[in-house]
Motif scaffolding. Structure first.
Motif, PDB file in Angstrom:
ATOM      1  N   ASP A  92       9.426  17.975 -21.336  1.00 53.80           N
ATOM      2  CA  ASP A  92       9.405  19.454 -21.818  1.00 53.80           C
ATOM      3  C   ASP A  92       7.970  19.506 -22.905  1.00 53.80           C
ATOM      4  N   THR A  93       7.142  18.324 -22.787  1.00 53.99           N
ATOM      5  CA  THR A  93       6.373  18.631 -24.013  1.00 53.99           C
ATOM      6  C   THR A  93       4.930  18.302 -23.350  1.00 53.99           C
ATOM      7  N   VAL A  94       4.840  17.119 -22.421  1.00 57.20           N
ATOM      8  CA  VAL A  94       3.587  16.526 -22.083  1.00 57.20           C
ATOM      9  C   VAL A  94       3.120  17.052 -20.822  1.00 57.20           C
ATOM     10  N   PRO A  95       2.153  17.706 -20.573  1.00 56.75           N
ATOM     11  CA  PRO A  95       1.492  18.413 -19.170  1.00 56.75           C
ATOM     12  C   PRO A  95       1.114  17.240 -18.239  1.00 56.75           C
ATOM     13  N   VAL A  96       1.518  17.457 -17.060  1.00 52.26           N
ATOM     14  CA  VAL A  96       1.007  16.675 -16.039  1.00 52.26           C
ATOM     15  C   VAL A  96      -0.212  17.021 -15.399  1.00 52.26           C
ATOM     16  N   PRO A  97      -1.424  16.542 -15.312  1.00 51.57           N
ATOM     17  CA  PRO A  97      -2.654  16.675 -14.851  1.00 51.57           C
ATOM     18  C   PRO A  97      -2.902  16.747 -13.262  1.00 51.57           C
ATOM     19  N   PHE A  98      -2.097  16.155 -12.703  1.00 48.84           N
ATOM     20  CA  PHE A  98      -2.250  16.001 -11.104  1.00 48.84           C
ATOM     21  C   PHE A  98      -1.917  17.230 -10.266  1.00 48.84           C
ATOM     22  N   THR A  99      -2.962  17.519  -9.219  1.00 46.41           N
ATOM     23  CA  THR A  99      -2.867  18.731  -8.465  1.00 46.41           C
ATOM     24  C   THR A  99      -1.799  18.596  -7.104  1.00 46.41           C
ATOM     25  N   LYS A 100      -1.447  17.217  -7.034  1.00 42.87           N
ATOM     26  CA  LYS A 100      -0.409  16.900  -5.875  1.00 42.87           C
ATOM     27  C   LYS A 100       0.463  16.075  -6.497  1.00 42.87           C
ATOM     28  N   PRO A 101       1.732  15.863  -5.969  1.00 46.52           N
ATOM     29  CA  PRO A 101       2.775  14.866  -6.495  1.00 46.52           C
ATOM     30  C   PRO A 101       2.153  13.315  -6.530  1.00 46.52           C
ATOM     31  N   PHE A 102       2.512  12.844  -7.667  1.00 43.08           N
ATOM     32  CA  PHE A 102       1.923  11.519  -7.984  1.00 43.08           C
ATOM     33  C   PHE A 102       2.984  10.687  -8.333  1.00 43.08           C
ATOM     34  N   THR A 103       3.233   9.603  -7.479  1.00 39.41           N
ATOM     35  CA  THR A 103       4.218   8.574  -7.597  1.00 39.41           C
ATOM     36  C   THR A 103       3.627   7.323  -7.955  1.00 39.41           C
ATOM     37  N   PHE A 104       4.228   6.682  -8.961  1.00 41.23           N
ATOM     38  CA  PHE A 104       3.805   5.263  -9.556  1.00 41.23           C
ATOM     39  C   PHE A 104       5.220   4.386 -10.127  1.00 41.23           C
ATOM     40  N   ASN A 105       4.997   3.229  -9.905  1.00 46.80           N
ATOM     41  CA  ASN A 105       6.115   2.179 -10.316  1.00 46.80           C
ATOM     42  C   ASN A 105       6.084   2.041 -11.709  1.00 46.80           C
TER      43      ASN A 105
END
Length: 729
Positions: A92-105
């Motif tokens: 609820d506080t940190v924005p996601v900068p990606f324009t597409k869904p990004f999956t990482f391990n």
């Protein structure tokens, strides 16, 4: 009948002789030393041995075992995948900068290390905590993740994953019955969440409880703070120094990519000239850069402080005194999400602790030891006074201090940091820079820094008062002694026979002996009385100084300033313009930059490098400081929160809780009353068109061109005393 206490008439031990000698030479008085020793005993938690008790670890053994088990549980965490959804917020506080869904391990951390004051044995009550650094697995990060909030969003995802793993641990040591786990924020920075773990303690007894994971009762006030960290080799450190841009708009990022392609494909002069004509500078983002860079420093900074105070218990005790001093002045930041924002342990302190805490003051002590201003052989009183004097007199904004490291691996980045120290002055209000370029004071505002210096000056004055009294008493004693000896010599010369040279010589020698005895404090009842009075005056001064410095809270929002008022507002966390980013970073643009002519619906809007609250605090402070000018000596702002419960008839079963923020502004007015309440705000001269334009833009319709009696024609703002004018305002 009570037994009489057996008196010890044995010869003093070596340690007792050393303590007596230190008290006589290094402290102002016996009373001051006793007060310092008693204070250190009071603030040192009984559950953790102090600096002088490093050999005895039995008391803290249950907590040490709990930390070892926690380390094993985190390292044994199952690998998982995390999906960062575009235009969403992690925790609820940190924005996601990606324009597409990004999956990482997300794998288990590469290393789990205890850091901070617990290892240094400088923990001070009432805030007792243990800090743990989780090194981010290198497989989960890319070498460009320091750009555009990528690392911060992955960091928040790691916090969420580790917290979920602990809650679901098979042993149930971290379940709600045995512990409380919640999200906190590093220095109350909502872009950098952390994990706060509070183990529950046994109700009674000195051993652990029957439930799994419980600690003895003496650890009831302890909390474990878990910080994500990164290895020094993950990101290029030089690219995270203040003059670089690492938080770009989508337009600028795309243009940078296109510009690099153009440089590789087209070598004609016409293409290069057209590219340069359409380019605009990227803004440096020192605040964002420091957010990423500071996560590389937990281990190296711990090593620096440890090497400084190792074997010097007086320096470790000085660190504890500095923590007490800062906390009594509202300069302490609670990382707990639900904690009082004001710091200081009881409200009324600086918001976010002003960006200042015991860790920052510890680094100042490290620098003073490196520069040989503080010696490892100094007493606690001497070292504390040296740090306070340095805080009061040194200009940390114009002259940043750079702590050096003898490690060969840090020499290259150290040279680069030394070269760029001027950029720290432009970007930050206070700069204490470690060997890797991390400014541990990057969150200190201008008002907080001025409050720190004011309080250091006040404390230094109190520390000097006792010495001045003693020096004044000693000077008066010497003066009176000299006049008494002149009278005695005059009487003796009249009584002696003038024709006996031997007797004259004998009388002269006896007179000199009397003078020497008087100077040493043994010249009779009058001299003893004067010495007693001077010592008593010094004792009273020491007692007042100790109480004012260490025992009396001086909280900026607890009534220590002259005036207070509130500002209510709404926050927009989504995007900001480049002009707003330049204002919040307070830094000049980078000269070499790519073309930014690509059009986009998102325009040139950026993700903010500050949270909405921090950005608004800085903006309000800047406007008020400019408007009030020399009317005030100090301006401080603090974020507050109020909760309203809705009594809506349609929602009687569940009351709606509305949280509204507001800013509390505190002012310390100028000592010159005429300046504080002056009716005319004088602006620039009429012929200075650029300055006059800025003045009119700031004051709006209030600004007008005026001719004064001395012939000057200036922009000015006139504040009338008329009641109607006040109502219109």
């Amino acid at each position: 009948m009570q037994k009489r206490q057996k008196l010890d008439y044995s010869i003093p031990s070596t340690e007792e002789l050393i303590n007596l000698k230190e008290t006589a030479l290094l402290f102002k008085s016996n009373l001051f030393k006793l007060q310092i020793d008693e204070l250190l005993r009071e603030v040192t938690p009984a559950a953790i041995p102090g600096p002088a008790d490093e050999q005895d670890r039995k008391i803290s053994a249950p907590l040490d075992k709990y930390l070892r088990d926690l380390k094993e549980d985190i390292e044994g965490m199952e690998p998982s995948t995390y999906v960062l959804k575009p235009r969403s917020m992690v925790l609820d506080t940190v924005p996601v900068p990606f324009t597409k869904p990004f999956t990482f391990n997300i794998k288990s951390p590469s290393r789990v290390t205890v850091v901070g004051s617990y290892l240094l044995r400088t923990v001070s009550k009432p805030i007792t905590n243990v800090d743990i650094a989780l090194e981010f697995p290198s497989d989960s990060l890319l070498n460009k993740d320091y750009l555009n909030f990528r690392y911060l969003s992955k960091r928040a995802a790691l916090v969420e994953t580790v917290m979920r793993s602990l809650k679901k641990h098979p042993s149930k040591k971290y379940s709600t019955k045995n512990a409380k786990i919640e999200v906190g924020y590093f220095m109350q920075d909502r872009l950098k969440p952390i994990i706060i773990l509070r183990p529950k303690t046994a109700v009674s007894g000195s051993t652990g409880g029957k439930l799994a994971g419980q600690l003895p009762k003496r650890f009831a006030r302890f909390e474990i703070r878990i910080f994500p960290s990164i290895a020094l080799s993950i990101f290029p450190l030089r690219k995270l120094l203040p003059p670089r841009n690492c938080a770009r708009s989508y337009v600028a990022a795309a243009a940078l990519k296109n510009n690099n392609k153009n440089k590789m494909m087209m070598n004609t002069s016409s293409s290069s000239s057209s590219s340069s004509s359409s380019s605009s500078p990227l803004l440096a983002t020192p605040l964002y850069n420091q957010r990423v860079l500071e996560d590389t420093g937990f281990i190296t900074q711990l090593r620096l402080v440890h090497n400084t105070i190792k074997g010097a218990s007086a320096l470790a005790k000085t660190l504890q005194l500095l923590r007490v001093w800062a906390r009594q002045r509202g300069m302490y930041c609670c990382f707990n999400k639900q904690s009082d924002r004001g710091g200081g342990g009881g409200g009324g302190g600086l918001g976010n602790g002003g960006g200042i805490n015991g860790f920052v003051l510890g680094f100042v002590l490290v620098y003073l030891v490196q520069e040989r201003i503080v010696s490892r052989q100094m007493s606690v009183n001497q070292a504390f006074k040296a740090v306070i004097r340095f805080l009061a007199e040194h200009d940390f904004q114009r002259e940043p201090i750079h702590i050096k490291d003898n490690n060969e691996n840090n020499k290259t980045i150290g040279v680069e940091v030394e070269r760029l120290l001027g950029s720290y002055s432009k970007a930050f209000s206070m700069s204490v820079v470690d060997p890797n370029g991390i400014n541990v004071c990057s969150r200190v505002s201008e008002g907080s820094y001025r409050w720190l210096q004011m309080q250091a000056l006040r404390s230094l004055k109190l520390l000097n008062e006792g010495e001045q009294i003693m020096r004044g008493g000693g000077a008066k004693l010497l003066e009176n002694e000299g006049s008494d000896n002149e009278d005695d010599d005059y009487d003796d010369n009249n009584a002696a026979t003038s024709d006996d040279d031997d007797n004259d010589g004998m009388m002269k020698e006896e007179g000199e002996d009397d003078v020497s005895r008087g100077l040493l404090g043994g010249g009779g009842a009058k001299n003893n009385q004067r010495v007693t009075k001077a010592s008593a005056a010094q004792g009273l001064a020491d007692q007042a100084a100790f109480k004012s410095i260490f025992l009396t809270p001086v909280l900026p929002f607890g009534g220590s300033l002259d005036a207070y008022f509130n500002i209510y507002f709404d926050i927009n966390e989504e995007t900001i313009t480049e002009e707003e980013q330049q204002e919040e970073n307070k830094f000049s643009p980078i000269t070499s930059s790519p073309s930014t002519t690509t059009s986009s619906a998102f325009g040139r809007l950026l993700l903010p490098t500050l949270s909405g609250e921090e950005r608004l605090l800085r903006k309000v402070s800047s406007i008020l400081q400019r408007g009030l000018g020399d009317r005030i000596e100090l301006l401080l702002t603090n974020m507050a929160q109020r909760t309203n419960q809705s009594d809506d008839d349609n929602n009687k079963e569940k009351k709606i809780i509305q949280r509204k923020h507001h800013i509390v502004v505190g002012l310390l007015l100028s000592k010159d009353i005429e300046t504080t309440f002056k009716r005319i705000e004088l602006g620039p001269a009429a012929n200075d068109k650029e300055a006059a334009k800025q003045f009119r833009a700031f004051w709006g319709d209030r600004s007008e061109l005026r001719r004064f009696k001395d012939g000057r024609i200036n922009e000015a703002v006139v504040w009338d005393d008329d009641e109607e004018e006040e109502e219109e305002e």
